[in-house]
Design a protein around this motif. Structure first.
Motif, PDB file in Angstrom:
ATOM      1  N   PRO A  71       1.123  -1.265   0.019  1.00 46.28           N
ATOM      2  CA  PRO A  71       0.452  -0.110  -0.118  1.00 46.28           C
ATOM      3  C   PRO A  71       0.655   1.205  -0.120  1.00 46.28           C
ATOM      4  CG  PRO A  71      -0.136  -0.990   1.562  1.00 46.28           C
ATOM      5  CD  PRO A  71       0.758  -1.882   1.077  1.00 46.28           C
ATOM      6  N   LEU A  72       2.087   1.228   0.695  1.00 49.61           N
ATOM      7  CA  LEU A  72       3.368   2.470   0.607  1.00 49.61           C
ATOM      8  C   LEU A  72       3.162   2.673  -0.954  1.00 49.61           C
ATOM      9  CD1 LEU A  72       5.232   0.944   3.184  1.00 49.61           C
ATOM     10  CD2 LEU A  72       3.038   2.502   2.852  1.00 49.61           C
ATOM     11  N   SER A  73       3.144   1.730  -1.937  1.00 52.09           N
ATOM     12  CA  SER A  73       3.821   1.806  -3.180  1.00 52.09           C
ATOM     13  C   SER A  73       2.167   2.793  -3.923  1.00 52.09           C
ATOM     14  CB  SER A  73       3.652   1.121  -4.241  1.00 52.09           C
ATOM     15  OG  SER A  73       2.511   0.338  -4.408  1.00 52.09           O
ATOM     16  N   THR A  74       3.363   3.961  -4.987  1.00 54.98           N
ATOM     17  CA  THR A  74       1.896   4.582  -6.051  1.00 54.98           C
ATOM     18  C   THR A  74       1.544   4.069  -6.891  1.00 54.98           C
ATOM     19  OG1 THR A  74       3.613   6.967  -5.139  1.00 54.98           O
ATOM     20  CG2 THR A  74       1.932   6.512  -7.148  1.00 54.98           C
ATOM     21  N   LYS A  75       0.315   3.767  -7.317  1.00 56.78           N
ATOM     22  CA  LYS A  75       0.198   2.864  -8.425  1.00 56.78           C
ATOM     23  C   LYS A  75      -1.002   4.374  -9.184  1.00 56.78           C
ATOM     24  CE  LYS A  75      -0.892  -0.351  -5.117  1.00 56.78           C
ATOM     25  NZ  LYS A  75      -0.351   0.200  -3.750  1.00 56.78           N
ATOM     26  N   LEU A  76      -0.505   3.898 -10.820  1.00 55.07           N
ATOM     27  CA  LEU A  76      -0.889   4.736 -12.183  1.00 55.07           C
ATOM     28  C   LEU A  76      -1.140   3.356 -13.248  1.00 55.07           C
ATOM     29  CD1 LEU A  76       2.560   7.002 -11.890  1.00 55.07           C
ATOM     30  CD2 LEU A  76       0.634   7.370 -11.265  1.00 55.07           C
ATOM     31  N   ALA A  77      -2.550   4.133 -13.545  1.00 56.15           N
ATOM     32  CA  ALA A  77      -2.842   4.222 -14.531  1.00 56.15           C
ATOM     33  C   ALA A  77      -2.938   4.770 -15.845  1.00 56.15           C
ATOM     34  CB  ALA A  77      -4.273   2.998 -14.359  1.00 56.15           C
ATOM     35  N   GLU A  78      -3.168   4.006 -16.876  1.00 53.07           N
ATOM     36  CA  GLU A  78      -3.504   5.297 -18.320  1.00 53.07           C
ATOM     37  C   GLU A  78      -1.877   5.099 -19.023  1.00 53.07           C
ATOM     38  OE1 GLU A  78      -6.528   5.600 -19.685  1.00 53.07           O
ATOM     39  OE2 GLU A  78      -7.376   4.867 -17.881  1.00 53.07           O
ATOM     40  N   SER A  79      -2.150   4.217 -20.061  1.00 48.46           N
ATOM     41  CA  SER A  79      -0.768   4.013 -20.766  1.00 48.46           C
ATOM     42  C   SER A  79       0.334   5.125 -20.786  1.00 48.46           C
ATOM     43  CB  SER A  79      -1.107   3.110 -22.091  1.00 48.46           C
ATOM     44  OG  SER A  79      -1.998   3.886 -22.819  1.00 48.46           O
ATOM     45  N   ASP A  80      -0.613   6.403 -21.286  1.00 48.40           N
ATOM     46  CA  ASP A  80      -0.229   7.576 -21.846  1.00 48.40           C
ATOM     47  C   ASP A  80       0.128   8.425 -20.965  1.00 48.40           C
ATOM     48  OD1 ASP A  80      -0.961   6.824 -24.426  1.00 48.40           O
ATOM     49  OD2 ASP A  80      -2.106   8.493 -24.527  1.00 48.40           O
ATOM     50  N   VAL A  81      -0.414   8.568 -19.426  1.00 49.53           N
ATOM     51  CA  VAL A  81       0.199   8.923 -18.319  1.00 49.53           C
ATOM     52  C   VAL A  81       1.275   8.288 -17.703  1.00 49.53           C
ATOM     53  CG1 VAL A  81      -0.493   9.477 -15.572  1.00 49.53           C
ATOM     54  CG2 VAL A  81      -2.255   9.383 -17.959  1.00 49.53           C
ATOM     55  N   ILE A  82       1.466   6.933 -17.866  1.00 49.93           N
ATOM     56  CA  ILE A  82       2.450   6.554 -17.652  1.00 49.93           C
ATOM     57  C   ILE A  82       4.082   6.599 -18.397  1.00 49.93           C
ATOM     58  CG2 ILE A  82       3.321   3.967 -17.261  1.00 49.93           C
ATOM     59  CD1 ILE A  82       0.837   3.027 -16.545  1.00 49.93           C
ATOM     60  N   LEU A  83       3.774   6.572 -19.628  1.00 52.50           N
ATOM     61  CA  LEU A  83       4.844   6.987 -20.689  1.00 52.50           C
ATOM     62  C   LEU A  83       5.599   8.116 -19.941  1.00 52.50           C
ATOM     63  CD1 LEU A  83       3.413   6.004 -24.251  1.00 52.50           C
ATOM     64  CD2 LEU A  83       5.377   4.714 -22.497  1.00 52.50           C
ATOM     65  N   ASP A  84       4.338   8.710 -19.797  1.00 47.02           N
ATOM     66  CA  ASP A  84       5.060  10.411 -19.625  1.00 47.02           C
ATOM     67  C   ASP A  84       5.117  10.273 -17.887  1.00 47.02           C
ATOM     68  OD1 ASP A  84       4.940  12.626 -21.286  1.00 47.02           O
ATOM     69  OD2 ASP A  84       4.111  13.665 -19.220  1.00 47.02           O
ATOM     70  N   PHE A  85       5.016   9.825 -17.289  1.00 51.49           N
ATOM     71  CA  PHE A  85       5.541   9.951 -15.852  1.00 51.49           C
ATOM     72  C   PHE A  85       7.431   8.857 -15.815  1.00 51.49           C
ATOM     73  CE2 PHE A  85       7.224   6.665 -12.889  1.00 51.49           C
ATOM     74  CZ  PHE A  85       6.658   7.614 -11.398  1.00 51.49           C
ATOM     75  N   LEU A  86       7.819   8.196 -16.544  1.00 50.81           N
ATOM     76  CA  LEU A  86       8.780   7.535 -16.580  1.00 50.81           C
ATOM     77  C   LEU A  86       9.392   7.986 -17.805  1.00 50.81           C
ATOM     78  CD1 LEU A  86       7.462   3.233 -18.409  1.00 50.81           C
ATOM     79  CD2 LEU A  86       8.257   4.574 -16.166  1.00 50.81           C
ATOM     80  N   ALA A  87       9.259   8.545 -19.366  1.00 55.57           N
ATOM     81  CA  ALA A  87      10.293   9.857 -19.900  1.00 55.57           C
ATOM     82  C   ALA A  87      10.327  10.947 -18.722  1.00 55.57           C
ATOM     83  CB  ALA A  87       9.434  11.053 -20.435  1.00 55.57           C
ATOM     84  N   ASP A  88       9.205  11.403 -17.310  1.00 54.89           N
ATOM     85  CA  ASP A  88      10.103  12.148 -16.752  1.00 54.89           C
ATOM     86  C   ASP A  88      11.210  11.552 -15.079  1.00 54.89           C
ATOM     87  OD1 ASP A  88       8.528  14.048 -17.528  1.00 54.89           O
ATOM     88  OD2 ASP A  88       7.053  13.978 -16.156  1.00 54.89           O
ATOM     89  N   ALA A  89      10.531  10.355 -14.823  1.00 51.96           N
ATOM     90  CA  ALA A  89      11.129  10.046 -13.835  1.00 51.96           C
ATOM     91  C   ALA A  89      12.639   9.005 -13.631  1.00 51.96           C
ATOM     92  CB  ALA A  89      10.575   8.911 -13.515  1.00 51.96           C
ATOM     93  N   TYR A  90      12.440   8.945 -15.348  1.00 47.39           N
ATOM     94  CA  TYR A  90      13.668   8.467 -15.456  1.00 47.39           C
ATOM     95  C   TYR A  90      14.325   8.962 -16.965  1.00 47.39           C
ATOM     96  CZ  TYR A  90      12.635   4.736 -12.776  1.00 47.39           C
ATOM     97  OH  TYR A  90      12.025   3.669 -11.863  1.00 47.39           O
ATOM     98  N   PRO A  91      15.149  10.347 -16.617  1.00 49.20           N
ATOM     99  CA  PRO A  91      15.618  11.265 -17.545  1.00 49.20           C
ATOM    100  C   PRO A  91      16.749  10.521 -18.417  1.00 49.20           C
ATOM    101  CG  PRO A  91      16.121  11.866 -15.199  1.00 49.20           C
ATOM    102  CD  PRO A  91      15.123  11.161 -15.596  1.00 49.20           C
ATOM    103  N   GLU A  92      17.716   9.603 -17.228  1.00 53.03           N
ATOM    104  CA  GLU A  92      18.587   9.318 -18.045  1.00 53.03           C
ATOM    105  C   GLU A  92      18.467   7.914 -18.838  1.00 53.03           C
ATOM    106  OE1 GLU A  92      17.229   7.131 -14.339  1.00 53.03           O
ATOM    107  OE2 GLU A  92      17.294   8.967 -14.761  1.00 53.03           O
ATOM    108  N   ALA A  93      17.537   7.575 -19.196  1.00 53.36           N
ATOM    109  CA  ALA A  93      16.661   6.247 -20.540  1.00 53.36           C
ATOM    110  C   ALA A  93      16.361   7.215 -21.307  1.00 53.36           C
ATOM    111  CB  ALA A  93      15.459   6.046 -19.542  1.00 53.36           C
ATOM    112  N   ASN A  94      16.275   9.102 -21.733  1.00 54.70           N
ATOM    113  CA  ASN A  94      16.606   9.634 -23.137  1.00 54.70           C
ATOM    114  C   ASN A  94      14.477   9.118 -23.967  1.00 54.70           C
ATOM    115  OD1 ASN A  94      18.636  10.957 -22.761  1.00 54.70           O
ATOM    116  ND2 ASN A  94      20.132   8.576 -22.910  1.00 54.70           N
ATOM    117  N   LEU A  95      14.131   8.767 -23.130  1.00 59.85           N
ATOM    118  CA  LEU A  95      12.671   9.112 -23.923  1.00 59.85           C
ATOM    119  C   LEU A  95      12.041   9.674 -24.389  1.00 59.85           C
ATOM    120  CD1 LEU A  95      11.514   5.924 -21.329  1.00 59.85           C
ATOM    121  CD2 LEU A  95      12.356   5.696 -23.861  1.00 59.85           C
ATOM    122  N   LEU A  96      12.573  11.515 -23.529  1.00 61.82           N
ATOM    123  CA  LEU A  96      11.848  12.196 -24.338  1.00 61.82           C
ATOM    124  C   LEU A  96      13.866  12.933 -24.917  1.00 61.82           C
ATOM    125  CD1 LEU A  96       9.413  13.816 -21.724  1.00 61.82           C
ATOM    126  CD2 LEU A  96       9.189  13.327 -24.521  1.00 61.82           C
TER     127      LEU A  96
END
Length: 237
Positions: A71-96
């Motif tokens: 219950p301490l983890s954050t749950k995120l749904a909706e694919s486009d929302v998740i894509l944006d989150f991943l790009a922001d949360a992992y800038p080293e991944a260079n997804l944006l």
């Protein structure tokens, strides 16, 4: 150590595939838990996503078994929302891209796929509208007009979440074409493939092939599962 990240997905879902592509193309550490949408585990709706849809990610919290999400983890749904989150949360991944204009173009492309391509694609597969084929071709032209020349990537000169967003539709389009799976008249899949071989769609098809030739795209795509599920859902009665 990075925060724990678990993707709950279904191999046949194009929306789950978007996220798996982004995670693997970005070399982002994660776990994958397969959710059978025809027989969902009881804990999924109760502890992960009350709506019962995939994809969902859990982020942060203790590193626990996916069957017992914290219950301490954050749950995120909706694919486009998740894509944006991943790009922001992992800038080293260079997804944006770093450039703000290019970043905006990536997000515009994703919006175009979601609002202009998704519905016409499924309307064509379901044969649910009188002009479904024509509308799908128009949607393809719209997306093609957004592509650069040459179309190695959706935006710029490197892989982004825009490419992850659209690639699952390419995988499924080829299943429709090559296996003639869909509620359109028999032979409609191969015939649509012939239409796409016209010169006017050359840039779109070159981009499609570039995306599907990527090693990660080949690794992620489960052709037999998609073919089986697509036949079950969209096969002719």
């Amino acid at each position: 150590m990075s925060a724990q990240l678990t993707l709950y997905g279904f191999k046949a879902s194009p929306f789950s595939e978007k996220i798996e592509l982004a995670l693997k193309e970005g070399n982002i550490p994660h776990k994958f838990f397969s959710v059978d949408l025809f027989d969902k585990p009881a804990f999924f709706a109760a502890e992960v996503n009350p709506v019962g849809k995939v994809p969902v990610i859990t982020y942060g919290g203790p590193d626990v078994s996916p069957e017992h999400p914290s219950p301490l983890s954050t749950k995120l749904a909706e694919s486009d929302v998740i894509l944006d989150f991943l790009a922001d949360a992992y800038p080293e991944a260079n997804l944006l891209p770093a450039d703000p204009i290019q970043r905006a173009k990536v997000r515009f492309f994703i919006n175009a796929v979601t609002t202009k391509l998704n519905s016409p694609y499924f309307a064509w597969v379901r044969n649910s509208e009188p002009q479904a084929e024509e509308n799908f071709l128009k949607a393809i032209e719209f997306v093609q007009d957004l592509l650069p020349e040459p179309a190695k990537f959706a935006v710029g000169d490197s892989y982004t979440i825009a490419d992850a967003c659209v690639t699952p539709y390419f995988h499924r389009l080829l299943i429709n074409i090559e296996s003639d799976i869909g509620k359109f008249p028999a032979g409609g899949g191969p015939r649509f493939g012939e239409l796409l071989n016209a010169p006017k769609y050359a840039k779109f098809m070159a981009y499609l092939r570039a995306m599907l030739d990527r090693p990660i795209a080949k690794e992620v795509f489960d052709a037999e599962t998609v073919k089986s599920v697509w036949a079950k859902i969209f096969g002719r009665s």
